[in-house]
Design an enzyme around this catalytic site. Structure first.
Site, PDB file in Angstrom:
ATOM      1  N   LYS A 203      37.197  44.813  35.519  1.00  0.00           N
ATOM      2  CA  LYS A 203      38.393  44.660  34.694  1.00  0.00           C
ATOM      3  C   LYS A 203      38.153  43.574  33.637  1.00  0.00           C
ATOM      4  CE  LYS A 203      43.306  43.742  35.299  1.00  0.00           C
ATOM      5  NZ  LYS A 203      44.412  43.579  36.237  1.00  0.00           N
ATOM      6  N   GLU A 209      29.212  38.394  40.098  1.00  0.00           N
ATOM      7  CA  GLU A 209      28.403  39.312  40.915  1.00  0.00           C
ATOM      8  C   GLU A 209      28.108  40.599  40.129  1.00  0.00           C
ATOM      9  OE1 GLU A 209      31.181  37.827  41.711  1.00  0.00           O
ATOM     10  OE2 GLU A 209      31.245  37.163  43.802  1.00  0.00           O
ATOM     11  N   GLY A 264      43.489  44.944  40.228  1.00  0.00           N
ATOM     12  CA  GLY A 264      42.162  45.384  40.677  1.00  0.00           C
ATOM     13  C   GLY A 264      42.233  46.218  41.948  1.00  0.00           C
ATOM     14  N   ARG A 265      42.999  45.740  42.933  1.00  0.00           N
ATOM     15  CA  ARG A 265      43.021  46.433  44.233  1.00  0.00           C
ATOM     16  C   ARG A 265      43.907  47.669  44.221  1.00  0.00           C
ATOM     17  NH1 ARG A 265      45.002  41.437  44.075  1.00  0.00           N
ATOM     18  NH2 ARG A 265      47.167  40.998  44.601  1.00  0.00           N
ATOM     19  N   GLU A 350      44.672  40.461  50.095  1.00  0.00           N
ATOM     20  CA  GLU A 350      44.703  39.826  48.772  1.00  0.00           C
ATOM     21  C   GLU A 350      46.121  39.897  48.210  1.00  0.00           C
ATOM     22  OE1 GLU A 350      41.017  39.701  46.029  1.00  0.00           O
ATOM     23  OE2 GLU A 350      42.333  41.085  44.986  1.00  0.00           O
ATOM     24  N   HIS A 381      33.866  51.412  72.423  1.00  0.00           N
ATOM     25  CA  HIS A 381      32.724  50.929  73.198  1.00  0.00           C
ATOM     26  C   HIS A 381      32.353  49.509  72.813  1.00  0.00           C
ATOM     27  CE1 HIS A 381      32.108  54.894  74.968  1.00  0.00           C
ATOM     28  NE2 HIS A 381      32.607  55.310  73.805  1.00  0.00           N
ATOM     29  N   LYS A 509      35.435  30.356  43.361  1.00  0.00           N
ATOM     30  CA  LYS A 509      34.628  30.805  42.216  1.00  0.00           C
ATOM     31  C   LYS A 509      34.283  29.610  41.329  1.00  0.00           C
ATOM     32  CE  LYS A 509      36.700  35.399  41.552  1.00  0.00           C
ATOM     33  NZ  LYS A 509      37.429  36.265  40.661  1.00  0.00           N
TER      34      LYS A 509
HETATM   35  O1  F6P Z   1      37.962  37.891  42.983  1.00  0.00           O
HETATM   36  C1  F6P Z   1      38.908  38.832  43.268  1.00  0.00           C
HETATM   37  C2  F6P Z   1      38.984  39.883  42.210  1.00  0.00           C
HETATM   38  O2  F6P Z   1      39.557  39.367  41.070  1.00  0.00           O
HETATM   39  C3  F6P Z   1      39.729  41.090  42.715  1.00  0.00           C
HETATM   40  O3  F6P Z   1      41.100  40.965  42.617  1.00  0.00           O
HETATM   41  C4  F6P Z   1      39.146  42.177  41.888  1.00  0.00           C
HETATM   42  O4  F6P Z   1      39.374  43.416  42.468  1.00  0.00           O
HETATM   43  C5  F6P Z   1      37.698  41.776  41.884  1.00  0.00           C
HETATM   44  O5  F6P Z   1      37.709  40.380  41.874  1.00  0.00           O
HETATM   45  C6  F6P Z   1      36.858  42.305  40.748  1.00  0.00           C
HETATM   46  O6  F6P Z   1      37.320  41.899  39.494  1.00  0.00           O
HETATM   47  P1  F6P Z   1      36.805  42.590  38.161  1.00  0.00           P
HETATM   48  O7  F6P Z   1      37.186  44.025  38.197  1.00  0.00           O
HETATM   49  O8  F6P Z   1      37.463  41.861  37.031  1.00  0.00           O
HETATM   50  O9  F6P Z   1      35.308  42.439  38.101  1.00  0.00           O
END
Ligand code: F6P
Length: 550
Positions: A203, A209, A264-265, A350, A381, A509
């Site tokens: 987004k 990452e 995002g979620r 979240e 199990h 972060k």
């Molecule tokens: O760190 C959490 C978060 O902001 C989530 O809410 C989101 O889904 C994820 O990181 C990824 O964010 P982006 O789509 O901006 O890379």
């Protein structure tokens, strides 16, 4: 105040009912299953195995009314900026609305933009799936790598996995989320750059990452392709950040946008679901949206007491608030749903893992508990011992499908017999007299019986919901996911929190940004707490030793 008195009434009711055993509730009411189950469009929710009676439900729905759940729901659907800390509307439902439905944000109908992106995704997916989209050597794509994290990974990954039976041979989906190089190395190792298509999903397009993995993928690709110009044929982006997408070398013709009102979620219904559309095709993707839309409609129109997401939320609230349960388990008995618990962890925790209410006060009650889960049949199990005989009460959602895509129908019956047995065993338990009887059949010796007896008693009275889907289809899966989204929404309203921001992910972060350069610093680090300094310095020293010894 109305809310306070509804809560007080529930507390009194809890004091009365808390020690009632569900065995007795079932014995007293031969219609309990009919009374406490709901069926809607191929989805059955049995919530009769809960520590509730009709009074509980009516008090809980009273609480929901006092919390103005219906008003908040309408506010969400109509595009009000209910995510007030980020000044944003919460409109994932608009992503799956009918073409002719209009929802306005800041006086502007968002429908045309939503459908324009859907059309763009459709056109692109058809090209890739038909082999018309070709790479730098003129070959069609065989592998699609979705690079994203959190909501930009978990939803698409879970849905692609769940809808595997709808995917054609010859197009393989891969998901990279972890910044641990081991993951991307492992995936790239088996791929051919000339037939690989990367979707960079972020987004913000700033997530460390994702951008690290995207750059690694780009580098890997260029080692073979040599020309930067070819990046455009192998990388597309899903983002709200046009500038950074362009800087990466992706053509904005191949950028799929979405909007700040998609969290995002909650984003798999937007262009974030591009990998899903590529996997199952535009027609089935629209079925996924249609299923979610059907659940939206159900949530919007059904009375609180006949409303699946509301019922689930009220029951969730009941256990958390009054029984003070520490966790909630989601246990799918369908291999295709194996990533659902991980997806719901983000969606739920979240959203509702907050301790500040809408007015900015520290709450003095419990909000979301830990959501966890795994494939139920495997769990039997491993961790089910605790569910049956541990000291914690863990409310459970069992999820199963009636019709399987597998040809091995007998396997499926074994699966279903197990999920039904687990719900029954947890609810009924096995009391002293029953256990004694079983022991007497197995042992003659009185001492052995007395020794084993306390260990083999099951208290029972352990609650569960059971969700039975006709089958895992795109439509039913859409319903299921939207049902959980709305459940989370209702719980957030009952707790008076904003479910749509996520400030809790910020601090870590920010500190990681400070620590990263310190890991390769010359001098010992002293500006953190002692523990963190100690760990950084230990890492530095051992890293040096390692590189020397290599
Ligand atoms: O760190 C959490 C978060 O902001 C989530 O809410 C989101 O889904 C994820 O990181 C990824 O964010 P982006 O789509 O901006 O890379």
């Amino acid at each position: 105040m109305e809310y306070e008195s509804a809560l007080e009434a529930l507390q009194l009711h809890y004091n009365e009912i808390q020690s009632t055993h569900m065995r007795d509730l079932f014995a007293q009411d031969e219609h309990r299953f009919d009374r406490f189950s709901l069926e809607f469009d191929g989805l059955l929710l049995d919530y009769s195995k809960n520590r509730i009676n009709e009074d509980t439900l009516s008090l809980l729905t009273g609480l929901a009314r006092a919390a103005q759940v219906e008003n908040w729901r309408d506010a969400m659907f109509s595009g009000k900026k209910i995510n007030f800390t980020e000044d944003r509307a919460v409109l994932h439902a608009a992503l799956r609305a009918e073409d002719n439905e209009s929802v306005e944000v800041d006086g502007q109908d968002v429908g045309p933009d939503v459908h324009a992106v859907l059309d763009h995704m459709t056109e692109f997916s058809e090209q890739v799936r038909s082999g018309k989209w070709t790479g730098y050597t003129g070959r069609a794509s065989t592998d699609i790598v979705n690079i994203g994290i959190g909501g930009s990974d978990l939803g698409p990954k879970m849905v692609c996995e769940a809808l595997q039976p709808y995917q054609p041979d010859g197009l393989n989906l891969h998901f990279v989320s972890n910044v641990d190089g081991t993951q991307i190395e492992g995936i790239l190792e088996g791929l051919d750059p000339s037939t690989t298509l990367f979707i960079i999903v972020s987004k913000t397009f700033t997530t460390q990452e994702t951008i690290t993995n995207a750059n690694t993928a780009r580098h890997w690709f260029l080692e073979q392709a040599q020309s930067e110009e070819q990046v455009k044929k192998h990388f597309v982006a899903v983002s709200t950040n046009r500038k950074l997408v362009e800087d990466f070398g992706i053509s904005t013709d191949n950028m799929f946008g979405f909007w700040d009102w998609v969290g995002g979620r909650y984003s798999l219904w937007s262009a974030v679901g591009l990998s899903i559309m590529l996997a199952i095709g535009p027609g089935q993707y629209r079925q996924l949206l249609a299923g979610a839309r059907a659940m939206d409609e159900h949530f919007r129109t059904q009375p609180l007491a006949e409303n699946m997401p509301v019922i689930l939320a009220l029951i969730g609230f009941w256990y958390r608030q009054f029984y003070q349960t520490g966790s909630h388990a989601v246990l799918p008995y369908d291999y295709l749903l194996k990533h659902l618990p991980a997806y719901l962890q983000q969606a739920d925790m979240e959203s509702n893992g907050k301790s500040t209410d809408r007015e900015g006060n520290r709450v003095d009650y419990l909000t979301a508990s830990v959501l966890w889960g795994d494939s139920g049949i495997n769990g039997q199990h491993s961790f089910y011992q605790l569910l049956h005989q541990g000291t914690q009460l863990v409310p459970i959602d069992f999820i199963a499908s009636i019709n399987t895509h597998s040809q091995l129908k007998q396997h499926h019956n074994i699966m279903i017999s197990n999920v039904l047995a687990q719900g029954e065993a947890l609810m009924l338990g096995r009391n002293e007299a029953e256990t004694r009887q079983i022991l007497a059949q197995r042992h003659d010796n009185h001492e052995t019986i007395e020794l084993l007896l306390p260990h083999m008693i099951f208290e029972g009275n352990r609650p569960s919901n059971t969700l039975l889907l006709d089958a895992i289809t795109p439509y039913r899966l859409g319903m299921l996911i939207a049902m959980y989204e709305h459940k989370i929404f209702v719980e957030g309203i009952l707790w008076n929190i904003n479910s749509y921001d996520q400030w809790g992910v910020e601090l870590g972060k920010q500190l990681a940004g400070q620590i990263l350069p310190q890991l390769s610093a010359e001098q010992p680090i002293t500006d953190h707490d002692q523990s963190t300094n100690g760990l950084i310095n230990h890492y530095r020293q051992h890293l040096e030793k390692q590189s020397h010894s290599n």
